[in-house]
Design an enzyme around this catalytic site. Structure first.
Site, mmCIF file in Angstrom:
data_model
loop_
_atom_site.group_PDB
_atom_site.id
_atom_site.type_symbol
_atom_site.label_atom_id
_atom_site.label_comp_id
_atom_site.label_asym_id
_atom_site.label_seq_id
_atom_site.Cartn_x
_atom_site.Cartn_y
_atom_site.Cartn_z
ATOM 1 C CG ASP A 29 -13.746 -2.836 25.392
ATOM 2 O OD1 ASP A 29 -14.609 -3.501 24.794
ATOM 3 O OD2 ASP A 29 -13.709 -2.717 26.633
ATOM 4 N NE ARG A 34 -19.290 -2.997 32.763
ATOM 5 C CZ ARG A 34 -18.646 -4.103 33.113
ATOM 6 N NH1 ARG A 34 -18.456 -4.394 34.387
ATOM 7 N NH2 ARG A 34 -18.173 -4.916 32.203
ATOM 8 C CE LYS A 58 -11.148 -8.083 20.113
ATOM 9 N NZ LYS A 58 -11.112 -7.127 21.245
ATOM 10 C CD GLN A 115 -14.361 -11.634 25.313
ATOM 11 O OE1 GLN A 115 -14.004 -12.706 24.885
ATOM 12 N NE2 GLN A 115 -15.588 -11.214 25.166
ATOM 13 N NE ARG A 161 -15.010 0.191 26.446
ATOM 14 C CZ ARG A 161 -15.281 0.399 25.166
ATOM 15 N NH1 ARG A 161 -14.615 1.318 24.476
ATOM 16 N NH2 ARG A 161 -16.203 -0.326 24.553
ATOM 17 N N GLY A 212 -18.357 -7.011 22.272
ATOM 18 C CA GLY A 212 -19.187 -6.019 21.603
ATOM 19 C C GLY A 212 -18.359 -5.380 20.505
ATOM 20 C CG HIS A 213 -16.355 -7.388 17.732
ATOM 21 N ND1 HIS A 213 -16.021 -8.583 17.151
ATOM 22 C CD2 HIS A 213 -15.559 -7.281 18.824
ATOM 23 C CE1 HIS A 213 -15.075 -9.176 17.860
ATOM 24 N NE2 HIS A 213 -14.782 -8.407 18.887
ATOM 25 C CB THR A 220 -20.485 -8.497 30.294
ATOM 26 O OG1 THR A 220 -20.483 -9.927 30.153
ATOM 27 C CG2 THR A 220 -19.140 -7.938 29.857
ATOM 28 N NE ARG A 280 -16.235 -33.219 33.223
ATOM 29 C CZ ARG A 280 -15.440 -33.865 34.073
ATOM 30 N NH1 ARG A 280 -14.806 -34.932 33.688
ATOM 31 N NH2 ARG A 280 -15.288 -33.426 35.304
ATOM 32 C CB THR A 296 -6.745 8.096 12.037
ATOM 33 O OG1 THR A 296 -7.302 7.830 10.742
ATOM 34 C CG2 THR A 296 -5.264 7.823 12.038
ATOM 35 N N GLY A 297 -9.916 6.839 13.261
ATOM 36 C CA GLY A 297 -11.303 7.295 13.381
ATOM 37 C C GLY A 297 -12.218 6.095 13.315
ATOM 38 C CG ASP A 350 -8.635 9.493 16.262
ATOM 39 O OD1 ASP A 350 -8.322 8.279 16.276
ATOM 40 O OD2 ASP A 350 -9.787 9.901 16.501
#
Ligand code: IMP
Length: 427
Positions: free
Chosen positions: A15, A305, A18, A226, A307, A42-43, A131, A145, A416-417, A335
């Site tokens: 988180d 959830r 990325k 991750q 964080r 979750g991007h 998750t 295997r 910054t945002g 920020d």
């Protein structure tokens, strides 16, 4: 090896922002590639077409000229991926034949999610707090295997054999879940066949395609999922995910040689967050932690959830940056720290009477670690959406310089945002 490539790796517990970063860089890429993890990621990307939360698709899918690969190190939920492709298409993005899934990508199946839930429900105190996307059970089957891979979908008799082998070997576990359908060969076969038909043209040899792309100097963006501290082997075990989230996962997950990674940029938040259980020495459980949570909108993009939040743990980032050999850093969400009188930064973990500025990750140590803080002055001015480093408050610049000094790597970008354009290329 000369390379045009770029690798993005998370430096904390995931988180780190990325999604925005890979979206920014995928505009200049020919190929965007996921090498590990699954729909636990979750991007979040905010574009002119709206907000997207991508779990499995490489972020490059949002840009028409970019081909996207899902490598063999990923565990792929066919239902989730199908939904994601449909959502992206419904917002006017043509995906055409831009997606390739490697033959050896393991499939996350309904019983994996059920087993994940079952294990998490056994003892809340010891739960990893996953998750619930079936990630651990799918990687466990890979290691045993007996997993079913994307390539199996291309041959129906092979698929039947693989299912039979799987159910025979897993009988006791599948029985324990308590849902008879998981023991039925036909249930699983019928579940998978529609994907076999739909995906036939999307399954192929990612390693070979990457070799050709590297040989012809294409620009490849490798998207880590991750973060370093969630690495199965190198993170805060057992409170980790089940894949290699550091640079090693790129090579083992894609079959490309060292050197292919190009420039490696480590993404870190200006503070620290973590979802789920596990040690977190610089955690803030007071009103400051709550302020960061609200201002930073620190709620999971996969599970919703809240964080856990805390001061920046630079000692942990130092180790993460070393493990992936990062060339530079990207600091996100600066920020969110606007308005504080002062800011603590954790520079070492104290365990017993010893201080570690390159702290051991394993939970047995970290659970007993006390953070050693350096206090820096805060800033009152807003940095929100700032796009020019010369307009940053003096104390914000001091904060960034302190990060560089402690990690020994340059900060190359500052975010910054949430909008893609709220990004400073630092000189
Ligand atoms: P799993 O990957 O679902 O098995 O969860 C294992 C641990 O990794 C849990 O603490 C999750 O909250 C955490 N985790 C997995 N994926 C992410 C992610 O993308 N961001 C942050 N935490 C994650």
């Amino acid at each position: 090896m000369k390379s045009n490539n770029l690798t993005i790796i998370g430096m904390q517990w995931g988180d780190e922002g990325k999604g925005k970063v890979v979206d920014y860089f995928s505009r200049q890429a020919d190929l965007a590639v996921r090498f590990g993890g699954g729909a636990n990621a979750g991007h979040t990307v905010v574009t002119d077409k709206g907000k997207f939360v991508l779990h499995l698709l490489p972020t490059g899918i949002l840009h028409p000229g970019v081909r996207c690969f899902i490598g063999g190190g990923v565990v792929c939920d066919p239902a989730g991926l199908t939904d994601e492709l449909e959502t992206v298409r419904s917002k006017g993005i043509e995906t055409g034949n831009r997606l390739l899934i490697d033959y050896s990508t393991h499939l996350v199946l309904p019983h994996h999610k059920a087993w994940d839930k079952y294990l998490e429900g056994l003892d809340h105190k010891k739960a990893i707090s996953t998750t619930l996307r079936g990630i651990g059970p799918t990687y466990a089957d890979k290691a045993e295997r007996i997993g079913i891979i994307a390539g199996d979908l291309l041959d129906s008799s092979r698929l039947r054999n693989r299912i039979e082998n799987f159910i025979n070997r897993k009988n006791a576990q599948l029985t324990a879940i308590g849902d008879a359908k998981f023991l039925s060969h036909d249930y699983l076969y019928n579940y998978l066949m529609p994907y076999a038909e739909r995906w036939a043209d999307m399954i192929g040899d990612v390693t070979s395609e990457l070799k050709d792309a590297i040989d012809s100097n294409k620009r490849i963006l490798f998207e880590g999922a991750q973060g370093a501290l969630l690495d199965i082997g190198l993170g805060t075990y057992p409170y980790v995910t089940s894949s290699s989230t550091n640079i090693g996962g790129l090579f083992s997950g894609l079959g490309v040689p060292p050197g292919s990674q190009g420039e490696v940029l480590g993404v870190m938040k200006a503070y620290t967050t973590r979802v789920g259980n596990g040690p977190f020495p610089s955690e803030l459980t007071d009103s400051i932690g709550e302020q960061i949570r609200q201002k930073g909108n620190e709620f999971g993009s996969t599970t919703g959830r809240p964080r856990r939040t805390g001061w920046l743990d630079l000692a942990a980032v130092k180790r993460a940056a070393y493990m992936s050999g990062v060339d530079g850093l990207i600091v996100t969400k600066l920020d969110v720290l606007d308005g504080f009188d002062m800011l603590n930064v954790c520079v070492a973990h104290e365990i017993g009477k010893q201080q570690y500025d390159f702290p051991p990750m394993h939970s047995g140590f970290m659970e007993n670690a006390t953070p050693v803080y350096r206090t820096l002055p805060g800033w009152k001015e807003s940095t929100s959406d700032c796009r020019d480093q010369n307009k940053l408050p003096a104390h914000a610049i001091e904060y960034i310089l302190f990060i560089e000094q402690m990690i020994g790597r340059p900060v190359k970008y500052i975010s910054t945002g949430s909008h893609t354009e709220s990004f400073i290329k630092k000189t």
